[in-house]
Design a protein around this motif. Structure first.
Motif, PDB file in Angstrom:
ATOM      1  N   ASN A  78     -18.909   5.892  -4.858  1.00 17.67           N
ATOM      2  CA  ASN A  78     -18.619   7.322  -4.924  1.00 17.67           C
ATOM      3  C   ASN A  78     -17.221   7.575  -4.350  1.00 17.67           C
ATOM      4  O   ASN A  78     -16.573   6.670  -3.816  1.00 17.67           O
ATOM      5  N   ALA A  79     -16.781   8.808  -4.435  1.00 15.92           N
ATOM      6  CA  ALA A  79     -15.417   9.152  -4.023  1.00 15.92           C
ATOM      7  C   ALA A  79     -15.172   8.866  -2.542  1.00 15.92           C
ATOM      8  O   ALA A  79     -14.098   8.394  -2.156  1.00 15.92           O
ATOM      9  N   PHE A  86      -9.412   2.910   0.871  1.00 19.16           N
ATOM     10  CA  PHE A  86      -7.955   3.042   0.748  1.00 19.16           C
ATOM     11  C   PHE A  86      -7.309   3.600   2.017  1.00 19.16           C
ATOM     12  O   PHE A  86      -6.173   3.260   2.335  1.00 19.16           O
ATOM     13  N   ALA A  87      -8.032   4.455   2.743  1.00 21.64           N
ATOM     14  CA  ALA A  87      -7.458   5.061   3.945  1.00 21.64           C
ATOM     15  C   ALA A  87      -7.422   4.101   5.127  1.00 21.64           C
ATOM     16  O   ALA A  87      -6.621   4.267   6.048  1.00 21.64           O
ATOM     17  N   THR A  88      -8.288   3.082   5.121  1.00 20.91           N
ATOM     18  CA  THR A  88      -8.388   2.175   6.272  1.00 20.91           C
ATOM     19  C   THR A  88      -7.895   0.761   6.002  1.00 20.91           C
ATOM     20  O   THR A  88      -7.795  -0.042   6.929  1.00 20.91           O
ATOM     21  N   ILE A  89      -7.581   0.443   4.726  1.00 22.62           N
ATOM     22  CA  ILE A  89      -7.198  -0.932   4.394  1.00 22.62           C
ATOM     23  C   ILE A  89      -5.923  -1.351   5.118  1.00 22.62           C
ATOM     24  O   ILE A  89      -5.771  -2.511   5.526  1.00 22.62           O
ATOM     25  N   GLY A  90      -5.001  -0.418   5.307  1.00 22.46           N
ATOM     26  CA  GLY A  90      -3.758  -0.742   6.000  1.00 22.46           C
ATOM     27  C   GLY A  90      -3.995  -1.142   7.443  1.00 22.46           C
ATOM     28  O   GLY A  90      -3.460  -2.152   7.930  1.00 22.46           O
ATOM     29  N   ARG A 212      -0.804  12.578   8.042  1.00 19.84           N
ATOM     30  CA  ARG A 212      -1.109  12.684   6.604  1.00 19.84           C
ATOM     31  C   ARG A 212      -2.590  12.436   6.384  1.00 19.84           C
ATOM     32  O   ARG A 212      -3.231  11.653   7.087  1.00 19.84           O
ATOM     33  N   THR A 213      -3.145  13.112   5.402  1.00 17.70           N
ATOM     34  CA  THR A 213      -4.520  12.850   4.971  1.00 17.70           C
ATOM     35  C   THR A 213      -4.513  12.587   3.472  1.00 17.70           C
ATOM     36  O   THR A 213      -3.565  12.954   2.774  1.00 17.70           O
ATOM     37  N   GLN A 214      -5.552  11.931   3.015  1.00 21.70           N
ATOM     38  CA  GLN A 214      -5.640  11.663   1.575  1.00 21.70           C
ATOM     39  C   GLN A 214      -7.062  11.887   1.088  1.00 21.70           C
ATOM     40  O   GLN A 214      -8.025  11.792   1.858  1.00 21.70           O
ATOM     41  N   ILE A 215      -7.190  12.202  -0.195  1.00 16.85           N
ATOM     42  CA  ILE A 215      -8.495  12.370  -0.829  1.00 16.85           C
ATOM     43  C   ILE A 215      -8.500  11.590  -2.137  1.00 16.85           C
ATOM     44  O   ILE A 215      -7.442  11.255  -2.675  1.00 16.85           O
ATOM     45  N   VAL A 216      -9.684  11.304  -2.637  1.00 18.11           N
ATOM     46  CA  VAL A 216      -9.848  10.546  -3.880  1.00 18.11           C
ATOM     47  C   VAL A 216     -10.752  11.331  -4.825  1.00 18.11           C
ATOM     48  O   VAL A 216     -11.756  11.912  -4.389  1.00 18.11           O
ATOM     49  N   LYS A 217     -10.394  11.342  -6.100  1.00 18.66           N
ATOM     50  CA  LYS A 217     -11.246  11.941  -7.126  1.00 18.66           C
ATOM     51  C   LYS A 217     -11.865  10.824  -7.952  1.00 18.66           C
ATOM     52  O   LYS A 217     -11.179   9.955  -8.466  1.00 18.66           O
ATOM     53  N   PRO A 225     -11.327  14.606   3.015  1.00 21.03           N
ATOM     54  CA  PRO A 225     -10.017  14.087   3.440  1.00 21.03           C
ATOM     55  C   PRO A 225     -10.146  13.143   4.632  1.00 21.03           C
ATOM     56  O   PRO A 225     -10.956  13.364   5.527  1.00 21.03           O
ATOM     57  N   LEU A 226      -9.342  12.083   4.619  1.00 22.59           N
ATOM     58  CA  LEU A 226      -9.304  11.117   5.721  1.00 22.59           C
ATOM     59  C   LEU A 226      -7.850  10.876   6.129  1.00 22.59           C
ATOM     60  O   LEU A 226      -6.946  10.889   5.281  1.00 22.59           O
ATOM     61  N   PRO A 227      -7.587  10.642   7.405  1.00 23.30           N
ATOM     62  CA  PRO A 227      -6.208  10.412   7.855  1.00 23.30           C
ATOM     63  C   PRO A 227      -5.728   9.000   7.505  1.00 23.30           C
ATOM     64  O   PRO A 227      -6.510   8.062   7.424  1.00 23.30           O
ATOM     65  N   THR A 228      -4.421   8.880   7.283  1.00 20.95           N
ATOM     66  CA  THR A 228      -3.785   7.568   7.096  1.00 20.95           C
ATOM     67  C   THR A 228      -2.812   7.367   8.255  1.00 20.95           C
ATOM     68  O   THR A 228      -1.861   8.126   8.412  1.00 20.95           O
ATOM     69  N   ARG A 229      -3.054   6.344   9.083  1.00 17.41           N
ATOM     70  CA  ARG A 229      -2.326   6.183  10.343  1.00 17.41           C
ATOM     71  C   ARG A 229      -1.162   5.193  10.257  1.00 17.41           C
ATOM     72  O   ARG A 229      -0.427   5.019  11.214  1.00 17.41           O
ATOM     73  N   CYS A 230      -1.026   4.510   9.127  1.00 21.57           N
ATOM     74  CA  CYS A 230       0.110   3.593   8.957  1.00 21.57           C
ATOM     75  C   CYS A 230       0.425   3.476   7.475  1.00 21.57           C
ATOM     76  O   CYS A 230      -0.318   3.965   6.623  1.00 21.57           O
ATOM     77  N   GLY A 231       1.535   2.848   7.181  1.00 18.09           N
ATOM     78  CA  GLY A 231       1.929   2.669   5.789  1.00 18.09           C
ATOM     79  C   GLY A 231       2.797   3.807   5.278  1.00 18.09           C
ATOM     80  O   GLY A 231       2.968   4.836   5.927  1.00 18.09           O
ATOM     81  N   VAL A 232       3.377   3.588   4.078  1.00 17.95           N
ATOM     82  CA  VAL A 232       4.185   4.614   3.415  1.00 17.95           C
ATOM     83  C   VAL A 232       3.449   5.081   2.166  1.00 17.95           C
ATOM     84  O   VAL A 232       2.738   4.301   1.531  1.00 17.95           O
TER      85      VAL A 232
END
Length: 523
Positions: A78-79, A86-90, A212-217, A225-232
């Motif tokens: 699911n989404a 994707f938000a935690t892989i980094g 930054r936060t990101q969401i997936v459809k 929404p989940l935060p992204t703590r590293c990466g570009v």
């Protein structure tokens, strides 16, 4: 709907009258009705394709809509599951990198710090809006003219020149795991400050990266929404730019004969006279590179990092993939052309299918989107290879599909009619364009003496000991460029390319030798 109502009326009349004449009228009108429906479907498919931003995606969507496919298995993801990944892989990849005593700032010291600071002048919202609206994204290019092709060409030049000098070459293509996702924001900002991005300007970058936060459809549903703590951010303009700045101090810390950094693709090249000295040298370089990557929170994937030993007479012929190209241990492009031919088979299918369910114009769009783009990718490197004729043969098949030609008919008039460059012409254009834009890299005959001879301004063709290096741009570039009239050589790059392309479309050369024997009359 009007035709459908008429058809139903004719069907009723045929049933009531039960005459041969009314039955024939009904059948004739029925054929016209279904032809009209088919023509509307064709026009609709052409409309969808012509107005699509992503032509390839639109082509396959149209084809798949018209093709019956088997039921796919239901996916249990699911989404929220996808977004969590994707938000935690980094962070997970970064945490798996072992810690070492080296500090990334120790490597950064090798690059001179910029004492001057970058600054921004005050700007209004109206000015920003006006500038954004004036941008033409489809015509945008890298400010330095860099691309995967020029990057691969630079590396290939180093390889062939080393082989000409009777040296052996070792190339290592480093694979980084989730490179864009692991970069620490704090370290990015430290490097920006080192290069002169300070004060308010750095605060803008800080606000861009942090919080930054990101969401997936997925399946028409949105995740939380989940935060992204590293990466570009990927898929952005600044993402690759920040990554390039981040790895800017890598080359200066590596002692190699050549290297290629293109976004997260990193390659090192070394040359030696013997294989015994070559292998240990590459091992030391990879160790040094891994130390830099580890200190900078980048994970080198040893299992996917490729090494290629290249010599004029290799014992075992192997190949590696680099920036979309397949390079083998003989420095030839045979493997790349074979892979390209495999990919062009599906392109031929798409042209044939679109031709059947859409308009001839849509089939031509499909040719350029699916076939020509793949067939000519990197042609500057492999265009004079003896195996290039295999791609030309497939191109002729594509032309015959477009123009509904018999396999015995000559395609030369069709190339001109469809305004499509032949594979040899595409190489000639690519070669002439490169030379015209990089004249400073080539030597004129007059540079070797002070005499005002007739060919003093002509480009000199350097000596190449090996056949593989004779296929390079250094060899063919001067030969082709010297066939042009002097007024052409003084044109601006855009006008030069247009005039050359128009002439090549008119001539439809089937070989490079045809161009040398009968160059176009460009004025």
């Amino acid at each position: 709907m009007s035709m459908k109502n008429t058809l139903e009326a004719l069907q009723t009349i045929a049933r009531v009258e039960k005459s041969q004449q009314s039955a024939e009228v009904f059948k004739s009108y029925k054929r016209s009705y279904f032809q009209e429906i088919e023509e509307n479907h064709r026009n609709y498919n052409a409309y969808i394709l012509n107005n699509a931003d992503n032509k390839q995606k639109a082509i396959w969507k149209i084809i798949n809509t018209k093709t019956k496919t088997s039921n796919t298995k239901e996916c249990k993801l699911n989404a929220d599951d996808l977004n969590l990944y994707f938000a935690t892989i980094g962070e997970k990849t970064s945490d798996s990198i072992k810690k070492i005593d080296k500090d990334p700032c120790d490597f950064l010291k090798a690059c001179k710090s910029n004492a001057k600071s970058f600054w921004l002048a005050p700007v209004s919202e109206e000015e920003v809006t006006r500038l954004i609206r004036s941008l033409k994204c489809k015509n945008s290019k890298d400010v330095s003219g860099r691309s995967t092709i020029t990057a691969a060409l630079d590396l290939y030049k180093k390889i062939t020149r080393a082989l000409d000098n009777r040296e052996m070459v070792e190339v290592a293509m480093c694979d980084l795991s989730k490179a864009f996702d692991t970069l620490p924001h704090k370290l990015i900002l430290q490097k920006l400050q080192h290069y002169g991005i300070r004060g308010i300007t750095q605060e803008i970058f800080k606000s861009y990266l942090e919080n930054r936060t990101q969401i997936v459809k997925w399946n028409e549903k949105w995740s939380k929404p989940l935060p992204t703590r590293c990466g570009v951010p990927q898929g952005s303009i600044l993402g690759p730019l920040l990554f390039i700045i981040y790895v800017n101090d890598l080359p200066i810390n590596m002692r190699v004969d050549g290297q290629c950094l293109y976004a997260d693709d990193t390659s090192f090249c070394i040359k030696e006279e013997t294989e015994d000295t070559l292998k240990p040298k590459m091992r030391k370089i990879l160790e040094d590179a891994n130390e830099w990557f580890t200190a900078n929170k980048l994970k080198l994937n040893g299992d996917k990092t490729q090494e290629l030993f290249i010599s004029s007479k290799p014992t075992n012929v192997t190949s590696v993939k680099f920036l979309g190209f397949y390079l083998n241990s003989k420095a030839s492009w045979k493997d790349h052309i074979q892979e390209t031919c495999k990919n062009l088979a599906s392109a031929l299918f798409s042209i044939r299918r679109i031709k059947n369910i859409s308009t001839p114009q849509a089939a031509r769009v499909t040719y350029f989107a699916n076939f020509h783009s793949k067939a000519t990718y990197g042609i500057l490197l492999w265009g004079t290879s003896s195996d290039a004729d295999k791609i030309f043969v497939l191109q002729k098949k594509a032309i015959r599909i477009l123009c509904q030609m018999n396999y015995r008919e000559s395609c030369r008039p069709a190339f001109k009619q469809q305004q499509i460059l032949t594979i040899p012409s595409a190489y000639i254009l690519s070669c002439l364009r490169y030379v015209h834009n990089h004249l400073h890299e080539f030597i004129k005959n007059g540079s070797y003496h002070e005499h005002n001879t007739r060919h003093a301004d002509a480009l000199s063709t350097p000596y190449h000991r090996l056949k593989v290096s004779q296929h390079s741009i250094d060899h063919w570039g001067p030969k082709l460029y010297n066939k042009l009239q002097d007024p052409m050589k003084r044109l601006a790059p855009a006008l030069f390319e247009k005039k050359v392309k128009d002439a090549l479309l008119e001539m439809s050369y089937y070989s490079i030798q045809e161009f040398l024997d009968n160059p176009p009359d460009l004025k």
